[in-house]
Design an enzyme around this catalytic site. Structure first.
Site, PDB file in Angstrom:
ATOM      1  N   GLY A 222       0.817  -1.202   0.000  1.00  0.00           N
ATOM      2  CA  GLY A 222       0.000   0.000   0.000  1.00  0.00           C
ATOM      3  C   GLY A 222       0.845   1.244   0.000  1.00  0.00           C
ATOM      4  CG  ASN A 223      -0.555   4.554  -1.312  1.00  0.00           C
ATOM      5  OD1 ASN A 223      -1.338   5.231  -0.646  1.00  0.00           O
ATOM      6  ND2 ASN A 223      -0.929   3.944  -2.438  1.00  0.00           N
ATOM      7  NE  ARG A 224       4.121   8.344   4.889  1.00  0.00           N
ATOM      8  CZ  ARG A 224       5.005   9.342   4.996  1.00  0.00           C
ATOM      9  NH1 ARG A 224       6.135   9.299   4.319  1.00  0.00           N
ATOM     10  NH2 ARG A 224       4.734  10.368   5.775  1.00  0.00           N
ATOM     11  CB  SER A 225      -2.866   7.991  -0.014  1.00  0.00           C
ATOM     12  OG  SER A 225      -3.985   8.823  -0.226  1.00  0.00           O
ATOM     13  CB  ALA A 290      -2.196   7.230  -3.484  1.00  0.00           C
TER      14      ALA A 290
END
Length: 418
Positions: A222-225, A290
Site C-alpha cells: 500500500g501507500n501512505r495516502s 493513490a
C-alpha cells in the site's frame, strides 16, 4: 439585486481571527460546542451569539466557559459597547451553526430583531450558514428560496448532511460534522471567495485514498495516502453546488462529506471498476486516489510464516493505469483531472516529472505534489502546481487541502460548460 460588499483579502494561513459563532434554536445546537472548541483550539478569538431559543438547548454558561467571552442575545444589552454594530464590524468570519429554517428566513429578509441577526446585517466579512432542520423544512420552497437569496448576495450556505435527525426521522437536513464545519471556516479565512455556487448541477466523480493489494490475509502492499486531499476536493465541490460521488479507497476513517455520495473500494482492481462505472455519467472526473502501481502476482490463502530459510520471494505484477483508461474512454466534453505525487531524482525535479506525466497520461489538468517526510501524505496542508494540457502552469501555494481543492475547482469551473 445589490451584492454584498467585497470580502476581506485572504488571510495568512494559520493566523488567528476574530470569529462570531451564531447558534440558532435547534436540537443540533449542542454540536456548536464542538465547533467552538475546534475554532478556539486553532487559536481564534470566538464570540458566541445564540438566539434566545438556542439557550433552551445549551446554556449561556457553557458557551461562556468554552469561549472565555460573555454571551448575550439582545440588542439592548451592553448598550455602551453598541454590540449589535461592533461585533459585526470587527468580525473576520461569521459562522452560524446550526442555522435553522427560521434563522435563514430572518437573515434573508434582513431582520434585526435580536443580536445575531443585527450582527449579520453589519458584518462585512465572509458568512457561513450551516443549516440543520428536518428534511421537509429543508426542501420546502420557502427555505430553498431563502437559501438562494442568501447565496446570491455572496454568502455561503452549506449543503446539509444526510442521516439521522430527531426521533426516527432520517434524510437531508442533518448538521454536518464539526470537523467539516471547522475546515470550511478555515478555508473562508484563507480565501473568502473560495465557495461560489458555480458548479451547480455538474456531475463530478472524485477518487480518494490509497489502494491496498493483499499479499496474504494479514499483509498488503500500500501507500501512505490518507485520503484527505480527495475528501477535500469532494467536500468543496459539493459546497460549490456539484452533484458529487466520492470513490473512497482506504482512508483515515474519514466521514463522508456533507452532500456527497460515497462508494467504497479497496484494491486497484475494485477502484478501477468503480471509477469506470461512475465516470460514465460524469462531466468531471478527478483521480486523486493513490493507486498502487504493483500488486503481488499471487495472494497466499494463509499468513506467510517466518522460517529459517529466510524471507520469501514476492513476484509483483503491474496494476492497470486507471487514469489512462479513463482518458481513453472519456465521453464528449468530459474533463479529466489527474494527480501526481512526485519526488525529484537524478533525471529531473518534481515539476519535470509532472510535465512528463501530464504528456503521458493525456488528461486535461494535472495536480503535481512534492511528497516526502512531512509533505502531502497524512498532512492537513498541501502545495504544488496545476498543469494544463495547453501548457499553462499555475503554482498552488501552501495552505489547507481545501484551499488547494478550491483552486482546482476554479480551473474546472472556467472550463466547464455553462
Amino acid at each position: 439585486m445589490t451584492s454584498a460588499p467585497p470580502p476581506a483579502p485572504r488571510r495568512r494561513s494559520g493566523a488567528t481571527a476574530r470569529i462570531v459563532l451564531g447558534v440558532a434554536g435547534g436540537i443540533a445546537a449542542y454540536k456548536a460546542c464542538e465547533v467552538l472548541r475546534r475554532l478556539t483550539e486553532a487559536g481564534h478569538s470566538v464570540r458566541v451569539i445564540p438566539t434566545e431559543s438556542a439557550l433552551n438547548f445549551v446554556g449561556a454558561a457553557t458557551f461562556e466557559a468554552l469561549s472565555s467571552q460573555p454571551v448575550r442575545t439582545g440588542v439592548f444589552e451592553d448598550i455602551p459597547e453598541v454590540a449589535h454594530v461592533r461585533l459585526g464590524q470587527q468580525a473576520e468570519l461569521v459562522v452560524v451553526a446550526p442555522a435553522t429554517a427560521d434563522l435563514l428566513s430572518r437573515a434573508a429578509r434582513g431582520r434585526a430583531d435580536d443580536l445575531l441577526t443585527a450582527t449579520l446585517l453589519t458584518a462585512r466579512c465572509p458568512v457561513l450558514f450551516v443549516p440543520a432542520m428536518h428534511t421537509e423544512m429543508w426542501l420546502h420552497p420557502a427555505t430553498q428560496d431563502n437559501v438562494a437569496l442568501l447565496r446570491s448576495r455572496g454568502l455561503t450556505v452549506m449543503e446539509p448532511a444526510s442521516g439521522r435527525l430527531t426521533g426516527v426521522d432520517s434524510g437531508p437536513g442533518r448538521l454536518p460534522e464539526p470537523a467539516e464545519i471547522a475546515e470550511l471556516a478555515r478555508l473562508l479565512l484563507e480565501r473568502p471567495d473560495a465557495l461560489p455556487h458555480d458548479l451547480s448541477g455538474r456531475r463530478i466523480v472524485v477518487s480518494a485514498g490509497g489502494t491496498r493489494e493483499p499479499l496474504d490475509p494479514v499483509r498488503f502492499l500500500g501507500n501512505r495516502s490518507s485520503g484527505l486531499q480527495g475528501f477535500a476536493l469532494a467536500r468543496v465541490a459539493a459546497q460549490r453546488g456539484a452533484e458529487v460521488t466520492l470513490v473512497a479507497a482506504h482512508t483515515a476513517e474519514l466521514a463522508a462529506p456533507a452532500g456527497v455520495r460515497m462508494v467504497h473500494a479497496s484494491t486497484a482492481a475494485s477502484l478501477r471498476e468503480a471509477m469506470l462505472a461512475e465516470a460514465a455519467e460524469a462531466e468531471v472526473v478527478v483521480m486523486a486516489a493513490a493507486v498502487a502501481d504493483f500488486r503481488p502476482a499471487q495472494q497466499a490463502d494463509h499468513k506467510i510464516k517466518k522460517t529459517a530459510a529466510g524471507p520469501p520471494t514476492i513476484t509483483l505484477e503491474t496494476n492497470p493505469d486507471i487514469l489512462v483508461e479513463l482518458v481513453g474512454k472519456r465521453r464528449d466534453g468530459q474533463l479529466i483531472v489527474g494527480f501526481a505525487a512526485e519526488t525529484g531524482d537524478e533525471t529531473g525535479d518534481v515539476l519535470h516529472h509532472g510535465r512528463a506525466k501530464l504528456a503521458r497520461k493525456g488528461c486535461d489538468l494535472l495536480v503535481v505534489n512534492a511528497v516526502g517526510e512531512g509533505r502531502t501524505f497524512e498532512q492537513p496542508d498541501n502545495a504544488g502546481w496545476l498543469l494544463s494540457a495547453d501548457g499553462t502552469e499555475v503554482e498552488l501555494p501552501s495552505g489547507s487541502k481545501a484551499l488547494l481543492a478550491s483552486r482546482v475547482w476554479d480551473a474546472v469551473a472556467r472550463r466547464s460548460p455553462v
